[in-house]
Design a protein around this motif. Sequence first.
Motif, short mmCIF file in Angstrom:
data_model
loop_
_atom_site.label_atom_id
_atom_site.label_comp_id
_atom_site.label_asym_id
_atom_site.label_seq_id
_atom_site.Cartn_x
_atom_site.Cartn_y
_atom_site.Cartn_z
N UNK A 1 -7.96 1.73 -5.13
CA UNK A 1 -7.28 3.07 -5.48
C UNK A 1 -8.38 4.37 -5.92
N UNK A 2 -7.52 5.47 -4.20
CA UNK A 2 -8.22 6.47 -4.40
C UNK A 2 -6.97 7.68 -4.68
N UNK B 1 -0.83 19.78 -7.05
CA UNK B 1 -0.19 18.25 -6.01
C UNK B 1 -1.28 17.00 -6.43
N UNK B 2 -1.10 16.11 -7.36
CA UNK B 2 -1.97 15.19 -7.53
C UNK B 2 -1.66 14.10 -6.15
N UNK B 3 -2.88 13.79 -5.45
CA UNK B 3 -2.06 12.68 -4.31
C UNK B 3 -3.07 11.13 -5.22
N UNK B 4 -2.35 9.76 -4.28
CA UNK B 4 -2.75 9.29 -4.82
C UNK B 4 -2.73 7.97 -4.08
N UNK B 5 -4.29 7.12 -3.76
CA UNK B 5 -3.79 5.82 -2.59
C UNK B 5 -4.06 5.30 -2.90
N UNK B 6 -3.14 3.70 -2.77
CA UNK B 6 -2.96 2.59 -3.69
C UNK B 6 -2.95 1.86 -2.12
N UNK B 7 -4.09 0.79 -1.85
CA UNK B 7 -4.49 0.04 -0.76
C UNK B 7 -5.19 -1.01 -1.08
N UNK C 1 0.58 -1.30 0.25
CA UNK C 1 -0.01 -0.05 -0.15
C UNK C 1 1.18 0.83 -0.22
N UNK C 2 0.36 2.32 -0.63
CA UNK C 2 1.53 3.23 -1.14
C UNK C 2 0.17 4.81 -0.55
N UNK C 3 0.75 5.88 0.31
CA UNK C 3 0.05 7.08 0.29
C UNK C 3 0.91 7.94 -0.39
N UNK C 4 1.08 7.90 -1.59
CA UNK C 4 2.24 8.85 -2.45
C UNK C 4 1.31 10.12 -2.89
N UNK C 5 2.08 11.43 -3.66
CA UNK C 5 1.59 12.54 -3.99
C UNK C 5 2.58 12.96 -5.19
N UNK C 6 2.01 13.49 -6.27
CA UNK C 6 3.85 14.02 -6.98
C UNK C 6 3.30 15.47 -7.60
N UNK C 7 4.25 16.71 -7.58
CA UNK C 7 4.59 17.57 -8.10
C UNK C 7 5.39 18.21 -9.27
N UNK C 8 5.20 18.96 -10.01
CA UNK C 8 6.00 19.50 -11.06
C UNK C 8 7.33 20.71 -10.55
N UNK D 1 4.50 8.84 2.08
CA UNK D 1 4.16 9.09 3.15
C UNK D 1 4.55 7.75 3.52
N UNK D 2 5.38 7.05 4.37
CA UNK D 2 5.66 5.76 4.95
C UNK D 2 4.89 5.32 5.86
N UNK D 3 4.44 6.44 7.02
CA UNK D 3 3.34 6.35 8.23
C UNK D 3 2.73 6.59 8.45
N UNK D 4 1.28 5.47 8.36
CA UNK D 4 0.27 6.42 7.90
C UNK D 4 -0.94 4.94 8.95
N UNK D 5 -2.27 5.29 9.10
CA UNK D 5 -3.23 4.81 9.88
C UNK D 5 -4.64 5.19 9.67
N UNK D 6 -5.11 4.96 9.26
CA UNK D 6 -6.50 4.72 8.98
C UNK D 6 -7.54 3.77 9.82
#
Length: 196
Positions: free
Chosen positions: A156-157, A185-191, A32-39, A50-55
């Motif tokens: 995927x969100x 900023x593009x945000x992508x959650x792959x869970x 799983x990944x909490x990711x982002x991208x920016x120009x 971000x490598x540390x997260x909870x939900x």
Amino acid sequence: MSESASRLRVASSAGSSSAAAISVFTIDPVHSTVGFSVRHLMITDVHGEFTKFKADVRFTLEDLGECSVDVLIQADSVNTGNEKRDQHLRSADFFDVEHYPRLAFHSTRFYRSDDGRLRIDGALTIRGVTHEVTLNVEGPTSTVKDPWGNDRIGLVATTCINRHDFGVDWNQNLEGGGVMVGSEVKIRLDLSLVSR
């Protein structure tokens, strides 16, 4: 990475005449990944996570009104593969992790859009500033059995935000025109979620 463990509860609404089966899932942090991208420099995208997260997630297709999700992300766990850049992102120029150690998302509504896809409205908080955003969801997938005998689903969100809306304003003008860091900023959650 125990902080990444989370629960996905699949349940029907209280008092429903046809109660859905209740399943409990945990996030598989390895997949799983909490990711982002920016120009960057107006020519390429820099990707990070971000490598540390909870939900805490409650979900049922039978009644989207009963669904909810709360996510907490440790701001200092930002990782773009470059320690000098990551230190800058942790500073007051960007996430200011000393004063704002967490990013948060709290859902306010699950619904189907006109094209039938799942959407999640919610409040995103960065640097103590909160704005409403919409997550566009692919999935959840059908349940599959993994090689270890566990039931597993995935989703995927994605969403897009303007970082200036959250007070993340640092930038540097380029000699030939333009700026060093893009606003979007593009945000992508792959869970990947595993049945408990």
